[in-house]
Write an enzyme that holds these catalytic residues in place. Sequence first.
Site, PDB file in Angstrom:
ATOM      1  CB  CYS A  30     -32.534  23.959  15.176  1.00  0.00           C
ATOM      2  SG  CYS A  30     -32.089  23.063  13.678  1.00  0.00           S
ATOM      3  CB  CYS A 101     -24.095 -21.510  28.459  1.00  0.00           C
ATOM      4  SG  CYS A 101     -24.329 -23.157  29.143  1.00  0.00           S
ATOM      5  CG  ASP A 520       3.924   8.354   7.974  1.00  0.00           C
ATOM      6  OD1 ASP A 520       3.868   9.148   7.021  1.00  0.00           O
ATOM      7  OD2 ASP A 520       4.388   8.651   9.088  1.00  0.00           O
ATOM      8  CG  ASP A 722       0.424   8.956   9.984  1.00  0.00           C
ATOM      9  OD1 ASP A 722       0.434   9.414   8.831  1.00  0.00           O
ATOM     10  OD2 ASP A 722       1.447   8.788  10.667  1.00  0.00           O
TER      11      ASP A 722
END
Length: 838
Positions: A30, A101, A520, A722
């Site tokens: 908008c 370079c 985990d 996870d």
Amino acid sequence: MKRSPDEAGSAGAVAAQGPTVFLPIEGMTCASCVRRVERAIAGASGVAAADVNLATERARIAFAGRDADIAPVVAAVAEAGYSVAVETSRFAVEGMTCASCVARIEKALRAVPGVIAASVNLATGEALVQHAAGTVDAAALVAAVERAGYGMRPLDGGAAGGAEATDRRDEEARLLRRDVALAAVMTLPIVIVEMGAHLFSDFHHWVMATLGDLNWPLQFALTAAVLALPGRRFFAKGVPALVRGAPDMNALVVLGAGAAFLYSSVATFAPALLPAETTHVYFEAAAVIVTLILVGRYLEARAKGRTGEAVRRLVGLQPRTARVLCDGTEQEIAIGAVAAGDTVVVRPGERIAVDGEVLDGRSFVDESMITGEPVPVAKEAGAEVVAGTVNGTGSFTFRATKVGAETLLAQIIRMVEAAQGAKLPIQGLVDKVTAWFVPAVVAVASATFLTWLALGPDPALSFALVNAVAVLIIACPCAMGLATPTSIMVATGRAAELGVLFRKGDALQSLRGVRTVALDKTGTLTEGRPSLTDLVTAEGFDEAEVLGLLASAEARSEHPIAQAVVRAAEERGLGLAPADAFSADPGFGVSAVIAGRRVEVGADRLMQRLGVAVAPFAEEAARLADEGCTPLYVAVDGRLAAIVAVADTVKPSTPAALAALHALGLSVVMITGDNRRTAEAVARRLGIDAVEAEVLPGGKVDVVERLKRAGPVAFVGDGINDAPALAAADVGIAIGTGTDVAIESADVVLMSGALTGVATALALSRATMRNITENLFWAFAYNVALIPVAAGVLYPAAGILLSPMLAAGAMALSSVFVVTNALRLRRFSPPQPAGAGS
């Protein structure tokens, strides 16, 4: 780039003092979004004014200065809650010789309006350019690099691009070998004549008697040929660099070899222009400088080629053809013609052409080049196969699911190449030094020349020339530019061979500082699915009979525990009988009638309701609870028949992996949603240092953030839930057998799914950073130590000067040393905890 009419028409609306860039903005909905984005862009550094068009979703930005640095603009837009669509282009760069370079090309690329970031890798000879989508075309980037004095061309992002880069390096080595041979053939006579005459008086007399006045002209002709033919590459790059006022390594060679050659030419053909005592020639120095530097370049190119062997082998895994079933007949077609959905036939010993799913047949497949695991994997109907892996003695057909750039092999190649092209934070130091290094060397060489000319002994001009040339030649920053990227190339390639993929190259440096590894539990430490771990029968009941009845009753349930019981029965070859009168009571258990016998399975509360005493299994129940398992009871026809336990079993590789992490001095923390008693039982059994239990999926990020207060944290996980924690950790490590979302959120991917890869990644990170430190020390210490020697600081006290020829040899060897040191990482072996190999 084409502009829309409204953009062109509004060009006068913004008083542009510098370049104007059009950026695609995503997320606007908008007019208030437009105002917010305009304010954000206008506040960015270097912006004079901005117009944002909601219809075209583009922002027109006028910059105040000559440069259009859009990186602050992109950051400002992101901070406002929107985004700029970004693309990454990959190019092959030609003509680079040193770190200067690299800095020069990166500066040229960043100056192109629309470019966000540019990273150039001296070792791979490639450039990665990030730019706003649709704002920059390849031609503009190539033109910018060409104006800087180098060549560049686009590369594709697949395996073909890797093969092209390999071919390019092989061609470079071939041309250098040719030039080295040509230079050596022409330089050798000059060295023999000039050095032999200095060392042996009889030889000197023979030369003068044989060649006479032709001696120096012949040396001139041979040296001119060396400089003009094999040495032409230095002048073609170095002279334009000098003209632009941006000298590089080639410019140093041009100044050094060119000065020696011109001085010697004057001494040969116009000796009257020089003081009598300074009429000497240094043709051998000019020729030997070029020859030795070419030798160093050649050895360096060969060594650099070896740094990319891992990618070369990965590219070579892709077969050129595949055998596809067409209308019932086998046809051998080009690999590029295989389409998703085709049925592919695999014979014994063949490489699998594309990713797919086995339809029929059975075999064992060697997946070691993908996963790093040496044991072949069984494949039968429903199993997934991966392109590039090797079939064993069986035969099968499979349906192609991913082809071309979508195969896992192609993705691995892209990830390895991306990691190899990355710049570690430590490279920032090198970039800052090399930005002023070559101009500083030219200044030191000039000061050396003037000092010796003013204060040196006779012949002062000769001393001034020789020492200035030695400074120019000894100080090439090649080794600095190669110190970091060669180590990264070898390390990421070796990691890929071990089944560890660094999706982000900077993880190599970040991992070194990790002190805590958060894991985990489900799917990482454990297999990720429940399995039957214990079944103890009461007196008078047979184990197989009870398991058959239990599985038949549970077959109607979709609960994971029920599925684990059914799998256990099937693995033992027990048939399942139909279940009648099946009912499930949540929180209690299930019941059914199997072959006329009433079977009830559930927790102790169900047995209590049935009036079945569980006291006979009290000891077993306590043992299972201590091991983190929840016991279930089985009643048959109202009698206690058995106690069973179902648990998510620990992966076989987990104990060795945890031992390896502890051996590296790391603290291991397990994060799980399990209840604390179960979690602590698992932790005790595995020797885990700390437990974060009963953690909801959204709470893993909070745990990681809390752990980070004590130092850098690596988080290891595999599931969708996870992904946030993987992104929040200092280094996210995803199990490759997990979800795509988790892998995309990670910095490192373990392809085999074995947790031992975590210790491998951490140990390789430490080895790589140690290797880079050694390289940088050698590169910097070499220059710090030898530039003063080349300038002649030891001459007043010890009478020692550094010959330009020795300077050229030392300079060439410094680069070879750095690359060779990096190649030691190819011999990296994963850490083995005590007793692991026994």
